[in-house]
Design a protein around this motif. Sequence first.
Motif, mmCIF file in Angstrom:
data_model
loop_
_atom_site.group_PDB
_atom_site.id
_atom_site.type_symbol
_atom_site.label_atom_id
_atom_site.label_comp_id
_atom_site.label_asym_id
_atom_site.label_seq_id
_atom_site.Cartn_x
_atom_site.Cartn_y
_atom_site.Cartn_z
ATOM 1 N N THR B 7 -2.042 21.485 1.460
ATOM 2 C CA THR B 7 -0.943 20.541 1.203
ATOM 3 C C THR B 7 -1.372 19.106 1.411
ATOM 4 O OG1 THR B 7 -0.216 20.771 3.477
ATOM 5 C CG2 THR B 7 0.849 22.172 1.848
ATOM 6 N N ALA B 9 -3.998 17.922 -0.104
ATOM 7 C CA ALA B 9 -4.685 17.554 -1.338
ATOM 8 C C ALA B 9 -3.756 16.741 -2.234
ATOM 9 C CB ALA B 9 -5.155 18.805 -2.071
ATOM 10 N N PRO B 10 -4.357 15.929 -3.082
ATOM 11 C CA PRO B 10 -3.519 15.239 -4.073
ATOM 12 C C PRO B 10 -3.055 16.239 -5.131
ATOM 13 C CG PRO B 10 -5.833 14.829 -4.532
ATOM 14 C CD PRO B 10 -5.782 15.630 -3.246
ATOM 15 N N ALA B 11 -2.216 15.785 -6.033
ATOM 16 C CA ALA B 11 -1.824 16.632 -7.161
ATOM 17 C C ALA B 11 -2.892 16.558 -8.234
ATOM 18 C CB ALA B 11 -0.490 16.165 -7.721
ATOM 19 N N HIS B 12 -2.993 17.592 -9.023
ATOM 20 C CA HIS B 12 -3.954 17.591 -10.122
ATOM 21 C C HIS B 12 -3.515 16.538 -11.151
ATOM 22 C CE1 HIS B 12 -6.011 19.078 -13.762
ATOM 23 N NE2 HIS B 12 -6.933 19.486 -12.900
ATOM 24 N N ILE B 16 0.382 14.733 -12.779
ATOM 25 C CA ILE B 16 0.837 13.338 -12.849
ATOM 26 C C ILE B 16 1.093 12.948 -14.305
ATOM 27 C CG2 ILE B 16 0.217 10.951 -12.309
ATOM 28 C CD1 ILE B 16 0.597 12.660 -9.813
ATOM 29 N N ALA B 58 11.422 21.578 -4.705
ATOM 30 C CA ALA B 58 10.263 20.756 -4.347
ATOM 31 C C ALA B 58 9.662 21.168 -3.019
ATOM 32 C CB ALA B 58 10.684 19.285 -4.290
ATOM 33 N N SER B 59 10.211 22.229 -2.405
ATOM 34 C CA SER B 59 9.803 22.591 -1.045
ATOM 35 C C SER B 59 9.730 24.094 -0.873
ATOM 36 C CB SER B 59 10.835 22.010 -0.057
ATOM 37 O OG SER B 59 10.973 22.816 1.090
ATOM 38 N N THR B 204 2.735 24.127 -5.206
ATOM 39 C CA THR B 204 2.353 22.894 -4.504
ATOM 40 C C THR B 204 0.931 22.992 -3.981
ATOM 41 O OG1 THR B 204 4.656 22.682 -3.827
ATOM 42 C CG2 THR B 204 3.043 21.282 -2.691
ATOM 43 N N GLY B 207 -1.689 22.809 -6.709
ATOM 44 C CA GLY B 207 -2.066 21.538 -7.322
ATOM 45 C C GLY B 207 -0.897 20.650 -7.744
ATOM 46 N N ALA B 208 0.321 21.052 -7.428
ATOM 47 C CA ALA B 208 1.472 20.238 -7.804
ATOM 48 C C ALA B 208 1.767 19.192 -6.723
ATOM 49 C CB ALA B 208 2.700 21.113 -8.007
ATOM 50 N N MET B 209 2.628 18.236 -7.048
ATOM 51 C CA MET B 209 3.126 17.314 -6.035
ATOM 52 C C MET B 209 4.089 18.071 -5.116
ATOM 53 S SD MET B 209 3.954 14.033 -8.479
ATOM 54 C CE MET B 209 5.547 13.895 -7.694
ATOM 55 N N TYR B 243 11.528 16.306 -13.302
ATOM 56 C CA TYR B 243 10.264 15.886 -12.691
ATOM 57 C C TYR B 243 9.650 16.988 -11.836
ATOM 58 C CZ TYR B 243 11.778 11.351 -14.332
ATOM 59 O OH TYR B 243 12.194 10.339 -15.131
#
Lengths: 339, 339, 339, 339
Positions: B7, B9-12, B16, B58-59, B204, B207-209, B243
Amino acid sequence: MDFSSDTSAPAHPAVIEAIGEANTGQASSYGADHTTLALESRLKAIFETDDLAIWPTASGTAANALALSVICPSTHSILCHSDAHIEQDERGAPEFFTGGAKLHLIDGANGKITTSDLQSVLATVDERFVHAVPPAVLSLTNLTEWGTVYTPAEIGELVKLAHGKGLKVHLDGARLANALVTLRVSPAELTWKVGVDVLTFGLTKTGAMGCEIIVFFGAAADTIGALKARAKRSGHMPPKLRYISSQGLALLENGLWLDLAGHANAMATAFSKRLLELPGASLITPVEGNEVFANIPGDLAERMLSSGWTFYPWPGGGYRFVCAWSTQIEDINAAFSAL
Amino acid sequence: MDFSSDTSAPAHPAVIEAIGEANTGQASSYGADHTTLALESRLKAIFETDDLAIWPTASGTAANALALSVICPSTHSILCHSDAHIEQDERGAPEFFTGGAKLHLIDGANGKITTSDLQSVLATVDERFVHAVPPAVLSLTNLTEWGTVYTPAEIGELVKLAHGKGLKVHLDGARLANALVTLRVSPAELTWKVGVDVLTFGLTKTGAMGCEIIVFFGAAADTIGALKARAKRSGHMPPKLRYISSQGLALLENGLWLDLAGHANAMATAFSKRLLELPGASLITPVEGNEVFANIPGDLAERMLSSGWTFYPWPGGGYRFVCAWSTQIEDINAAFSAL
Amino acid sequence: MDFSSDTSAPAHPAVIEAIGEANTGQASSYGADHTTLALESRLKAIFETDDLAIWPTASGTAANALALSVICPSTHSILCHSDAHIEQDERGAPEFFTGGAKLHLIDGANGKITTSDLQSVLATVDERFVHAVPPAVLSLTNLTEWGTVYTPAEIGELVKLAHGKGLKVHLDGARLANALVTLRVSPAELTWKVGVDVLTFGLTKTGAMGCEIIVFFGAAADTIGALKARAKRSGHMPPKLRYISSQGLALLENGLWLDLAGHANAMATAFSKRLLELPGASLITPVEGNEVFANIPGDLAERMLSSGWTFYPWPGGGYRFVCAWSTQIEDINAAFSAL
Amino acid sequence: MDFSSDTSAPAHPAVIEAIGEANTGQASSYGADHTTLALESRLKAIFETDDLAIWPTASGTAANALALSVICPSTHSILCHSDAHIEQDERGAPEFFTGGAKLHLIDGANGKITTSDLQSVLATVDERFVHAVPPAVLSLTNLTEWGTVYTPAEIGELVKLAHGKGLKVHLDGARLANALVTLRVSPAELTWKVGVDVLTFGLTKTGAMGCEIIVFFGAAADTIGALKARAKRSGHMPPKLRYISSQGLALLENGLWLDLAGHANAMATAFSKRLLELPGASLITPVEGNEVFANIPGDLAERMLSSGWTFYPWPGGGYRFVCAWSTQIEDINAAFSAL
């Protein structure tokens, strides 16, 4: 043409850009990241005080309910306007998050609670009468649900009454920016300087993807630990919080949020002028933000719909038309011309 | 080098990019948008069935707790492993969302519940004994909390026992992709084909936000109405849902999610090989995904920390090292060389 | 012969008589009556302190859960023995009343938590780790669930550890009288003098129809207002409270409650002696109150049942036999003779 | 003279006697006792149907809230009169037991909801609009909060509207006996024959110590299992339930309950006649039970109070005077003479 809601608008490009910029390298999870810390600093500057604590969320319903849950015990109630979003549009979120607290509704013209009505309600409170549910919180909304504004003085008077009875004051600022622009006052002047304890600082309707920041002022900031526990517990502590915080940072840079709100307000005013030129159309409440509440003849409404307009009939009568940061004057003009 | 969590890590980049693409024009709010509908179609294809219903959140905590809340009455309990995320890491979210249901813990090596242990627990259940809290749900996790996998056959046996007693089965798939890659089975084979009723489909960590999708299969899909009410009520129905959905769509295109998980798994395997070369290091559980659980000497741990590694001691002993889609073999090698 | 539970016994005649005597004329409702005030005075005398606050209820489950709900926030947990009544026999009442707090279970021989086990659990608590549910309360039971006693010194040590970490201490005293008689100590010595914050003072099993008094000691007494709100809210503020309070008054007069408990204890001891004369019978835990936990051969259990005995197999193995104020030695002897 | 409430009255001697009679020998705990089974049989006879299920409680608040909690999901609302006991006098018990359902208030003269007002409210319900809290239950009170009665026909019409929209109907019958006597109809005619699904059948105000029986009719009886789980969980399953049930049995024998209610009604009528002889006194609502709601001059109220009367000013204006089974005509006359 979509006048249904400012939540139907896309996010401002600066928001998307900021998310891309935040997306570099590893970052601490759950709010300990640099972006969230920067957002906190930015808010301290904007609200002109270091005496605050924040928690960013992606949902206004969550932000309102979480904020209320740390200042209202489950055995108490929340005073709010009968048309408040927390009453009408959040599927009982305040009741859920507080563990069953009640909303105590107060009517009032233009979506506003008057000091005399608040006084009447507070006069009946008797904490010793264990059978009734006493109020612990007054929740106000600015911009109100009917598109109007409370002035700092009006809020100050309501707060004074509430504080006098030991209540905390919550402000639902889903459209705070729109109110600030209209009133030409500072964020501090409309919140903690007139006694607001907790603010739901909404930026989603202003132009974010989803960014609603809970801001505790003064002594209320001591509850931030309890708030974080409740945020985690309710799924509002996403691991990659930086993607919410970066939205706020982008909008709060160089007054972009106020520019966008100012534009939306201007569009609503322009919209209302065109609307009032139509026979039979009249305003229900004054246009003091980015929303227009109007009565219009049934056949006009039909024509709008068949002409491709999107908008909602409003509970209690009439229709609501909302402008957003992305609404263009050319599109408004074209929409009216097409009727 | 950050091995603290996937968690962090940035998003792929594709995620974005997809958000930017979704950001055009007005869209219906609250899940009626085209992006969310497209995500549903994609999931039907991926899970090879039309008999499902979804809700994107989102969670992961929210997705787990919401899913559990519609299949577990407040008067009942949820069977899960003692180390389950819902028990250890969600601050009581299942209790909150269900209105006070209990978690009934079952121990088991490698983070897995055995059929014999489940059988023992189920044998003591007596629905007529009103004083005890009977189970209504079995919740499993795959990849488990200890980085291991359940095979489809293992899940199938546990499900059979649970269904036999009238329980529903929830699968926490925060790292489902990692398990799928290791097992070389299809999403359907690891879920509804072996009887899973509700899945938390996590993307998440892949690789997701922030994108964790609740997927109801078969008869459980009938609860989608109740789920949406609870999602709204808990602040998990953001107006601009597109989003979240667009993130899922991006990752689920052309198998990107599985590629990313495969890469993370490979990195963990590579990491574990390097680690085992160090004197005194040993694995606690086999590496079957993107996580490495290991015992290492105290002075080695010290050296890692002072060398700039980030990782966590694990409750119950040892340490956890996690690789993500963004972990590079060069960085792993450099990290070890720097010790 | 009924050895199933002390809750199967009738009420002592003095209790019925007291109810009749309370039944004269009008009386203030909801706890403002003279009987309830007299009960409070009596309890101050019995506990040798004026620094307490009380609330009488008709249910031990209610008394436990209400008491816990004012000292444990919904985001925290309650430490208790794995076999505690609040865990095993109250259908999730603590979770319901607290709004979803967790019970954190600690094993221990003879139904008792040891200081070293408590220390281990407390050592892992990290209030700053928002993902885990930290403890706010330690709940003990005396007489324990396995019919044994904690001494004042044992309780004192556990309390000291708990208080040291900021936890409050609750004592479930459903059979407090039985423990007091065995230990030959005063009510004060077994409760507030060793640091207990809140007591569920049970009298139902001692000889009442239904009378379980919540007693807050010292600073905890400040929560009595919050407790009353929760009592009303949960239906535990019956209008005619005098009928509960008068039961307590009757039993607490001239030490009747201790006499009855002493009798029940003596009967259990006598029972256990007879039982141990039977081949294959053995005690699981020492008899330190009015309960006998024993292993007996299956065919003996069969004979008992067919001979008309009522008693329960106990979760975890063996059987429980309970004596009450109304148990007579002649009946015990006759029951054994009839086998 | 005490006119404050029928809950201030003592219990009828037959109730105390019955408790003494129930107090012999061991009895099964938690509702499996003979007394409770006998009460169920008696209720089947009184309501002229075998198609019911019951649960006796000691508290009207508990009975109402428990009944509502099994027919109203936490995501839904309960329609009731603005002055309903569940709204005004139960400290949020319905919200607590349901897990945060809302009460949706409907005004109406004489404490009654009209069919046209109910129709208006139901017309706005849109189950698909997930943001609002839709109603699942209509809760009526008979005798109403203003001492008036609904006729069977009136209830039948309201039920028909509610059922037509899929709502269940709850009847708060805290003073059902008083309504039955006034209306001269049978218990069946005022409840299930006009469609009531769940009744809170109050006997405390009629003459019990504390006895309020939840009665489920028809299909609603299927929820009795869920109800018992919730009763246990909320501390409303006292071990020695026979002492509650025996009260009900005593009052329901040979129509004693109706005789007592008839007497109380007659006393209220007599009281109101004397009251109306006083200058400036007027009734606010018609006297249709055992309560008198009246406007009286301030100096008269003062004289009453200084003459030793006990009674309450009523929220919304005026005063309430209540007669009970124990009110004597001589005392009323003496009270008036002493003014």
